[in-house]
Design a protein around this motif. Structure first.
Motif, PDB file in Angstrom:
ATOM      1  N   ARG A   3       9.494  -5.076   8.642  1.00  0.00           N
ATOM      2  CA  ARG A   3       9.180  -4.434   7.547  1.00  0.00           C
ATOM      3  C   ARG A   3       7.939  -3.803   8.048  1.00  0.00           C
ATOM      4  O   ARG A   3       7.030  -4.120   8.616  1.00  0.00           O
ATOM      5  CB  ARG A   3       8.839  -5.630   6.849  1.00  0.00           C
ATOM      6  N   VAL A   4       7.738  -2.616   7.199  1.00  0.00           N
ATOM      7  CA  VAL A   4       6.486  -1.711   7.453  1.00  0.00           C
ATOM      8  C   VAL A   4       5.656  -1.475   6.206  1.00  0.00           C
ATOM      9  O   VAL A   4       6.154  -0.902   5.218  1.00  0.00           O
ATOM     10  CB  VAL A   4       6.801  -0.377   8.173  1.00  0.00           C
ATOM     11  N   VAL A   5       4.429  -1.887   6.039  1.00  0.00           N
ATOM     12  CA  VAL A   5       3.742  -1.852   4.864  1.00  0.00           C
ATOM     13  C   VAL A   5       2.456  -1.049   5.240  1.00  0.00           C
ATOM     14  O   VAL A   5       1.529  -1.434   6.025  1.00  0.00           O
ATOM     15  CB  VAL A   5       3.394  -3.128   4.411  1.00  0.00           C
ATOM     16  N   GLU A   6       2.108  -0.203   4.344  1.00  0.00           N
ATOM     17  CA  GLU A   6       0.930   0.736   4.451  1.00  0.00           C
ATOM     18  C   GLU A   6      -0.215   0.327   3.282  1.00  0.00           C
ATOM     19  O   GLU A   6       0.276  -0.173   2.149  1.00  0.00           O
ATOM     20  CB  GLU A   6       1.252   2.237   4.446  1.00  0.00           C
ATOM     21  N   LEU A  20      -6.408   4.460   6.566  1.00  0.00           N
ATOM     22  CA  LEU A  20      -5.162   4.004   6.442  1.00  0.00           C
ATOM     23  C   LEU A  20      -4.807   2.977   7.225  1.00  0.00           C
ATOM     24  O   LEU A  20      -5.114   2.971   8.350  1.00  0.00           O
ATOM     25  CB  LEU A  20      -4.331   4.978   6.376  1.00  0.00           C
ATOM     26  N   SER A  21      -4.032   1.941   6.618  1.00  0.00           N
ATOM     27  CA  SER A  21      -3.835   0.864   7.637  1.00  0.00           C
ATOM     28  C   SER A  21      -2.124   0.784   7.357  1.00  0.00           C
ATOM     29  O   SER A  21      -1.559   0.497   6.377  1.00  0.00           O
ATOM     30  CB  SER A  21      -4.350  -0.467   7.048  1.00  0.00           C
ATOM     31  N   CYS A  22      -1.693   0.121   8.614  1.00  0.00           N
ATOM     32  CA  CYS A  22      -0.149   0.252   8.450  1.00  0.00           C
ATOM     33  C   CYS A  22       0.103  -1.550   9.377  1.00  0.00           C
ATOM     34  O   CYS A  22      -0.191  -1.437  10.415  1.00  0.00           O
ATOM     35  CB  CYS A  22       0.558   1.282   9.125  1.00  0.00           C
ATOM     36  N   ALA A  23       0.866  -2.231   8.642  1.00  0.00           N
ATOM     37  CA  ALA A  23       1.417  -3.390   9.478  1.00  0.00           C
ATOM     38  C   ALA A  23       2.926  -3.426   9.724  1.00  0.00           C
ATOM     39  O   ALA A  23       3.353  -3.353   8.615  1.00  0.00           O
ATOM     40  CB  ALA A  23       0.921  -4.596   9.001  1.00  0.00           C
ATOM     41  N   ALA A  74      -1.528  -6.553  19.433  1.00  0.00           N
ATOM     42  CA  ALA A  74      -1.266  -7.985  19.351  1.00  0.00           C
ATOM     43  C   ALA A  74      -0.977  -8.238  17.584  1.00  0.00           C
ATOM     44  O   ALA A  74      -0.228  -9.181  17.495  1.00  0.00           O
ATOM     45  CB  ALA A  74      -2.619  -8.696  19.644  1.00  0.00           C
ATOM     46  N   GLU A  75      -1.516  -7.268  16.930  1.00  0.00           N
ATOM     47  CA  GLU A  75      -1.268  -7.434  15.527  1.00  0.00           C
ATOM     48  C   GLU A  75      -0.256  -6.553  14.612  1.00  0.00           C
ATOM     49  O   GLU A  75       0.259  -6.598  13.700  1.00  0.00           O
ATOM     50  CB  GLU A  75      -2.680  -7.201  14.529  1.00  0.00           C
ATOM     51  N   ASN A  76       0.478  -6.021  15.817  1.00  0.00           N
ATOM     52  CA  ASN A  76       1.225  -4.858  15.223  1.00  0.00           C
ATOM     53  C   ASN A  76       0.928  -3.837  14.030  1.00  0.00           C
ATOM     54  O   ASN A  76       1.611  -3.708  12.968  1.00  0.00           O
ATOM     55  CB  ASN A  76       2.574  -5.530  14.836  1.00  0.00           C
TER      56      ASN A  76
END
Length: 122
Positions: A3-6, A20-23, A74-76
């Motif tokens: 799952r990719v969330v911006e 912008l951040s993406c996890a 480490a946090e992807n």
């Protein structure tokens, strides 16, 4: 499944900044490249910046010196710091994550986020 969330888009005046951040979340994979792309209506999605697992980066010429991509393995997560924004930076920004996972054999997959709107007013 990955799952990719911006997050982090919004409205800013020209000359301003946004981050912008993406996890990426899930299990059973390792992330290789992470990148940010953008798209405006009627145009193809274009690469903005990309970063490898070892930290090598590349940028589209129009953002060099203004945008910085970074990642936390480490946090992807991957960040895009955007400074000195211009109206032509207005677009929907998408995060792309490339992963390796074993599905019978070691395979590579790409996952996209849902996109986040960045609007720069003049």
């Amino acid at each position: 499944q990955v799952r990719v969330v911006e997050s982090g888009g919004g409205l800013v005046q020209a000359g301003g900044s946004l981050r912008l951040s993406c996890a990426a979340s899930g299990s059973g994979f390792s992330i290789t490249d992470m990148g940010w792309y953008r798209q405006t209506p009627g145009k193809q999605r274009e690469l903005v910046a990309r970063i490898t697992s070892r930290g090598r980066t590349n940028y589209v010429d129009s953002v060099k010196g203004r945008f910085t991509i970074s990642r936390d393995n480490a946090e992807n997560t991957v960040l895009l710091q955007m400074n000195s924004l211009k109206p032509e930076d207005t677009a929907v920004y998408y995060c792309k994550v490339e992963v390796e996972m074993v599905v019978g054999v070691l395979s590579t997959f790409q996952y996209w986020g849902q996109g986040t709107q960045v609007t720069v007013s003049s």
